[in-house]
Scaffold this motif. Structure first.
Motif, PDB file in Angstrom:
ATOM      1  N   ASP A   1      93.096 -18.217-125.972  1.00 21.03           N
ATOM      2  CA  ASP A   1      93.434 -17.858-127.256  1.00 21.03           C
ATOM      3  C   ASP A   1      92.721 -18.845-128.095  1.00 21.03           C
ATOM      4  OD1 ASP A   1      94.758 -15.426-126.622  1.00 21.03           O
ATOM      5  OD2 ASP A   1      96.758 -16.132-126.904  1.00 21.03           O
ATOM      6  N   GLU A   2      92.619 -20.129-127.636  1.00 14.41           N
ATOM      7  CA  GLU A   2      92.086 -21.126-128.330  1.00 14.41           C
ATOM      8  C   GLU A   2      90.416 -21.164-128.439  1.00 14.41           C
ATOM      9  OE1 GLU A   2      93.202 -25.239-127.248  1.00 14.41           O
ATOM     10  OE2 GLU A   2      95.259 -24.335-127.117  1.00 14.41           O
ATOM     11  N   GLY A   3      90.058 -20.222-127.442  1.00 17.24           N
ATOM     12  CA  GLY A   3      88.367 -20.046-127.352  1.00 17.24           C
ATOM     13  C   GLY A   3      87.862 -21.093-126.284  1.00 17.24           C
ATOM     14  N   LEU A   4      88.470 -21.607-125.355  1.00 20.58           N
ATOM     15  CA  LEU A   4      88.185 -22.393-124.610  1.00 20.58           C
ATOM     16  C   LEU A   4      87.448 -21.837-123.506  1.00 20.58           C
ATOM     17  CD1 LEU A   4      91.263 -25.107-123.740  1.00 20.58           C
ATOM     18  CD2 LEU A   4      89.120 -25.135-125.675  1.00 20.58           C
ATOM     19  N   SER A   5      86.277 -22.775-123.115  1.00 21.36           N
ATOM     20  CA  SER A   5      85.517 -21.723-121.998  1.00 21.36           C
ATOM     21  C   SER A   5      86.114 -21.701-120.649  1.00 21.36           C
ATOM     22  CB  SER A   5      83.989 -22.611-121.663  1.00 21.36           C
ATOM     23  OG  SER A   5      84.556 -23.884-120.956  1.00 21.36           O
ATOM     24  N   GLU A   6      85.668 -20.901-119.775  1.00 21.76           N
ATOM     25  CA  GLU A   6      86.361 -20.533-118.565  1.00 21.76           C
ATOM     26  C   GLU A   6      86.247 -21.705-117.711  1.00 21.76           C
ATOM     27  OE1 GLU A   6      88.198 -17.860-117.517  1.00 21.76           O
ATOM     28  OE2 GLU A   6      88.055 -17.198-119.680  1.00 21.76           O
ATOM     29  N   GLU A   7      85.374 -22.474-117.901  1.00 26.00           N
ATOM     30  CA  GLU A   7      84.924 -23.660-117.086  1.00 26.00           C
ATOM     31  C   GLU A   7      85.951 -24.740-117.289  1.00 26.00           C
ATOM     32  OE1 GLU A   7      81.476 -26.970-116.191  1.00 26.00           O
ATOM     33  OE2 GLU A   7      81.088 -25.347-117.653  1.00 26.00           O
ATOM     34  N   VAL A   8      86.202 -24.897-118.594  1.00 27.77           N
ATOM     35  CA  VAL A   8      87.280 -25.985-119.119  1.00 27.77           C
ATOM     36  C   VAL A   8      88.817 -25.494-118.722  1.00 27.77           C
ATOM     37  CG1 VAL A   8      88.447 -26.683-121.167  1.00 27.77           C
ATOM     38  CG2 VAL A   8      85.744 -26.608-121.038  1.00 27.77           C
ATOM     39  N   ILE A   9      88.981 -24.062-118.737  1.00 25.00           N
ATOM     40  CA  ILE A   9      90.272 -23.518-118.509  1.00 25.00           C
ATOM     41  C   ILE A   9      90.578 -23.855-116.875  1.00 25.00           C
ATOM     42  CG2 ILE A   9      91.702 -21.541-118.250  1.00 25.00           C
ATOM     43  CD1 ILE A   9      90.458 -20.372-120.892  1.00 25.00           C
TER      44      ILE A   9
END
Length: 195
Positions: free
Chosen positions: A138-146
């Motif tokens: 929901d914050e818009g973080l990339s899948e890599e960061v998540i």
């Protein structure tokens, strides 16, 4: 290293990424009038983050310069990014306020606890893995960061038992209220309610 006086305290908000620790820490700090001390980070700001508000975002070269000069009281590497807390920032904050708060990962929280002992009060903020993952999306973080954050979710959660207080964050307002009341006890300001 800053020498702390009797009543000087460091409140450390810690827990897994996506638990809401930053939102809670800033709300509690604002409510109680406690100064925030920012860490330095070598990574790029994430969506919604601002330099000088969330972190001091600096280059790896400047970070290494500070590190070589012994300026960091706490320094960790997470997901190939460096994070550190400068001794002079802590000292300056204590000049203005008897208590400060920080937002650190469990590794950083443990370093400060070892250094300052009972002056450090760790507040562990958490939510279940699915909630944390959804919040980060929901914050818009990339899948890599998540994925990088979730890779150490379990080890972050293991730190809960070592902290002075733990709060499950599903109702933000309720969590902020509970923590503010708890910290008021540490501040011992003897506030009186008025009608």
């Amino acid at each position: 290293m800053v020498e702390l006086k009797d009543r000087e305290l460091i409140f450390v908000f810690t827990g897994p990424d996506g638990s809401g620790r930053k939102t809670i820490a800033d709300s509690v700090g604002s409510t109680l009038g406690i100064s925030k001390v920012l860490s330095y980070a070598t990574r790029k700001p994430r969506p919604g983050e601002a330099n000088g508000q969330d972190y001091h975002f600096i280059s790896s070269e400047l970070y290494e310069q500070f590190h070589a000069g012994g300026e960091f009281v706490e320094s960790v590497t997470i997901n190939n990014n460096q994070y550190g807390l400068r001794d002079k920032d802590v000292a300056q904050s204590f000049e203005n306020n008897g208590c400060i708060y920080l937002i650190l990962n469990p590794e950083g929280a443990e370093i400060l606890k070892r250094m300052y002992g009972d002056h450090v009060i760790r507040l562990f903020i958490y939510a279940d893995r699915n909630t944390v993952e959804k919040r980060q999306r929901d914050e818009g973080l990339s899948e890599e960061v998540i994925a990088a954050h979730l890779s150490h979710y379990e080890s972050d959660m293991d730190y809960q038992s070592q902290c002075e207080h733990a709060y499950e964050n599903y109702d933000l307002a309720h969590t902020i209220f509970d923590i503010s009341n708890r910290l008021e006890g540490y501040l011992k300001r003897n506030l009186v309610e008025r009608d």
